[in-house]
Design an enzyme around this catalytic site. Structure first.
Site, mmCIF file in Angstrom:
data_model
loop_
_atom_site.group_PDB
_atom_site.id
_atom_site.type_symbol
_atom_site.label_atom_id
_atom_site.label_comp_id
_atom_site.label_asym_id
_atom_site.label_seq_id
_atom_site.Cartn_x
_atom_site.Cartn_y
_atom_site.Cartn_z
ATOM 1 N N TYR A 249 1.426 2.113 -8.327
ATOM 2 C CA TYR A 249 1.248 2.388 -6.900
ATOM 3 C C TYR A 249 -0.140 1.919 -6.437
ATOM 4 O O TYR A 249 -0.269 1.204 -5.434
ATOM 5 C CB TYR A 249 1.429 3.889 -6.676
ATOM 6 C CG TYR A 249 1.325 4.363 -5.255
ATOM 7 C CD1 TYR A 249 2.306 4.052 -4.319
ATOM 8 C CD2 TYR A 249 0.256 5.160 -4.840
ATOM 9 C CE1 TYR A 249 2.224 4.515 -3.016
ATOM 10 C CE2 TYR A 249 0.164 5.626 -3.545
ATOM 11 C CZ TYR A 249 1.151 5.301 -2.637
ATOM 12 O OH TYR A 249 1.068 5.762 -1.347
HETATM 13 P P1 NAD Z 1 8.510 8.633 3.335
HETATM 14 O O1 NAD Z 1 9.133 8.573 1.996
HETATM 15 O O2 NAD Z 1 8.876 9.725 4.256
HETATM 16 O O3 NAD Z 1 8.735 7.274 4.121
HETATM 17 C C1 NAD Z 1 8.753 6.033 3.459
HETATM 18 C C2 NAD Z 1 9.467 5.034 4.313
HETATM 19 O O4 NAD Z 1 9.552 3.799 3.595
HETATM 20 C C3 NAD Z 1 10.882 5.479 4.659
HETATM 21 O O5 NAD Z 1 11.168 5.177 5.996
HETATM 22 C C4 NAD Z 1 11.729 4.648 3.708
HETATM 23 O O6 NAD Z 1 12.997 4.347 4.229
HETATM 24 C C5 NAD Z 1 10.907 3.387 3.574
HETATM 25 N N1 NAD Z 1 11.241 2.721 2.321
HETATM 26 C C6 NAD Z 1 11.005 3.169 1.067
HETATM 27 N N2 NAD Z 1 11.536 2.334 0.175
HETATM 28 C C7 NAD Z 1 12.136 1.339 0.873
HETATM 29 C C8 NAD Z 1 12.885 0.196 0.507
HETATM 30 N N3 NAD Z 1 13.133 -0.111 -0.770
HETATM 31 N N4 NAD Z 1 13.375 -0.577 1.488
HETATM 32 C C9 NAD Z 1 13.155 -0.286 2.776
HETATM 33 N N5 NAD Z 1 12.450 0.777 3.188
HETATM 34 C C10 NAD Z 1 11.963 1.578 2.237
HETATM 35 O O7 NAD Z 1 6.960 8.653 3.044
HETATM 36 P P2 NAD Z 1 5.675 8.455 3.960
HETATM 37 O O8 NAD Z 1 4.657 9.364 3.408
HETATM 38 O O9 NAD Z 1 5.985 8.524 5.406
HETATM 39 O O10 NAD Z 1 5.250 6.979 3.543
HETATM 40 C C11 NAD Z 1 4.798 6.016 4.454
HETATM 41 C C12 NAD Z 1 3.670 5.233 3.821
HETATM 42 O O11 NAD Z 1 2.561 6.090 3.623
HETATM 43 C C13 NAD Z 1 4.005 4.625 2.458
HETATM 44 O O12 NAD Z 1 3.553 3.296 2.394
HETATM 45 C C14 NAD Z 1 3.213 5.491 1.498
HETATM 46 O O13 NAD Z 1 2.844 4.796 0.339
HETATM 47 C C15 NAD Z 1 2.014 5.840 2.352
HETATM 48 N N6 NAD Z 1 1.267 7.008 1.901
HETATM 49 C C16 NAD Z 1 1.858 8.232 1.922
HETATM 50 C C17 NAD Z 1 1.148 9.329 1.470
HETATM 51 C C18 NAD Z 1 1.743 10.704 1.428
HETATM 52 O O14 NAD Z 1 1.141 11.611 0.832
HETATM 53 N N7 NAD Z 1 2.890 10.938 2.040
HETATM 54 C C19 NAD Z 1 -0.163 9.184 1.002
HETATM 55 C C20 NAD Z 1 -0.737 7.916 1.017
HETATM 56 C C21 NAD Z 1 -0.007 6.830 1.476
#
Ligand code: NAD
Length: 252
Positions: free
Chosen positions: A158
Site C-alpha cells: 500500500y
Molecule cells: P472505501 O473503501 O470506502 O472507498 C474506496 C473506493 O475505491 C470505493 O468507491 C471503491 O469502489 C473504489 N475501488 C476500490 N477498489 C476498486 C477497484 N478495483 N476498481 C474500481 N474501484 C475500486 O475507502 P475510502 O477510505 O473512502 O478510500 C478512498 C481513498 O482514501 C483510497 O485511495 C484510500 O487508499 C485512501 N485513504 C483512506 C484512508 C482511510 O483510513 N479510510 C486513509 C488514507 C488513505
C-alpha cells in the site's frame, strides 16, 4: 475561475462520495462518478448529487485491470462531456484505492500486483488518457495516505503504491503548470470508511486510532473531502506538486 466538470474515481462511497457532494456544493455541474462494483452505492451518490443540483454520470470499471480500465473510464467520461456540451475536464480526483495490508513476511506477488494496479497503474494511466481533456487552469487531486511519511510496517504494498503515485504526480507537475493546471495529493490518516471495516469496530480500535490524531478522534470522509474541494478550486491556484497532510495532526 468557475469550474463545471469533475471526474472522481471511487465516488460510490467513503471519501469519494463525500468529495462528489463537496464539489457539487462548490458549483461543479457535471460529475463523473466512477465506481468498481457497487452500482447501488453509485446510484445513491448520484441521487444525492441531483438533489444538490448537479448532473451525475455513472462510469463502471475495475481498476485492478490497470491501463485498460483507465482507458475505458477516460473514453466514457469524454463521451459524457461531449454529450452534455462541455469542452473538457476542470477537476480530476483520483480517489479509488484498496488497502492490501501486508507486512514484509506476508508480502505475496498477487496482492502486491493488485494493489499497484488499483492504486498506482490505473490512476497514472487515467491521468495520461485524460491529459488532453484537462482544461487550462484545471485541478488534479489524488488521495494518498499519511503512511508515505510515517512508517507503516503492516502496509508495505500500500505504501509503495501511494508513494509511487505521489512521486509520479510530482513529476508531471511542471508540465501541467504550463497550462495553469495544479496537481496535488492529500494524505489522510485513519478515516471512518469501509476501507477500515475489517478492524475499526473491534473493541477499542476506534478509540486507539483516534488517539493518533491531535484531535483525539478518527477522521470523517467530509474532513478529507473539504480539503480536496479546496485543492479543486481556484483558491488553491498557488499550490502545486504538494501532498497536504489530512491526518488531523497525527504523530506530530
Ligand atoms: P472505501 O473503501 O470506502 O472507498 C474506496 C473506493 O475505491 C470505493 O468507491 C471503491 O469502489 C473504489 N475501488 C476500490 N477498489 C476498486 C477497484 N478495483 N476498481 C474500481 N474501484 C475500486 O475507502 P475510502 O477510505 O473512502 O478510500 C478512498 C481513498 O482514501 C483510497 O485511495 C484510500 O487508499 C485512501 N485513504 C483512506 C484512508 C482511510 O483510513 N479510510 C486513509 C488514507 C488513505
Amino acid at each position: 475561475m468557475a469550474y463545471s466538470t469533475a471526474l472522481i474515481t471511487g465516488a460510490s462511497r467513503g471519501i469519494g462520495a463525500a468529495t462528489a457532494a463537496a464539489l457539487t456544493s462548490s458549483g461543479i455541474q457535471l460529475v463523473g462518478i466512477h465506481y468498481g462494483r457497487d452500482r447501488t452505492a453509485a446510484e445513491n451518490t448520484a441521487t444525492r448529487l441531483r438533489s444538490l443540483g448537479a448532473t451525475p454520470v455513472l462510469i463502471q470499471a475495475d481498476l485492478a485491470d490497470g491501463e485498460p480500465a483507465a482507458a475505458a473510464i477516460a473514453k466514457a467520461w469524454k463521451q459524457a462531456l461531449a454529450e452534455h456540451g462541455y469542452s473538457g475536464t476542470d477537476v480530476f480526483v483520483s480517489n479509488a484505492g484498496i488497502n492490501g495490508a501486508q507486512s514484509l513476511a506476508e508480502l505475496d506477488p498477487e496482492t502486491y500486483a493488485r494493489v499497484q494496479a488499483v492504486n498506482l497503474t490505473a490512476p497514472l494511466f487515467l491521468l495520461h488518457h485524460l491529459a488532453d481533456s484537462l482544461n487550462d487552469g484545471g485541478r488534479v487531486v489524488a488521495v494518498s495516505t499519511g503512511y508515505t511519511t510515517m512508517a507503516a510496517p503492516t502496509h508495505l504494498a500500500y505504501t509503495a503504491s501511494k508513494a509511487g503515485l505521489e512521486g509520479a504526480l510530482r513529476a508531471v507537475t511542471p508540465e501541467l503548470a504550463q497550462r495553469g493546471i495544479t496537481v496535488n495529493c492529500v494524505a489522510p490518516g485513519v478515516i471512518d470508511t469501509d476501507l477500515n471495516a475489517d478492524w475499526i469496530n473491534q473493541d477499542g480500535a476506534r478509540e486507539g486510532a483516534g488517539r493518533m490524531s491531535a484531535f483525539g478522534r478518527i477522521g470523517t470522509p467530509e474532513d478529507v473531502a473539504d480539503v480536496i474541494a479546496f485543492l479543486s478550486s481556484d483558491r488553491s491556484r498557488w499550490i502545486t506538486g504538494q501532498t497536504i497532510d489530512t491526518t488531523g495532526g497525527s504523530i506530530l
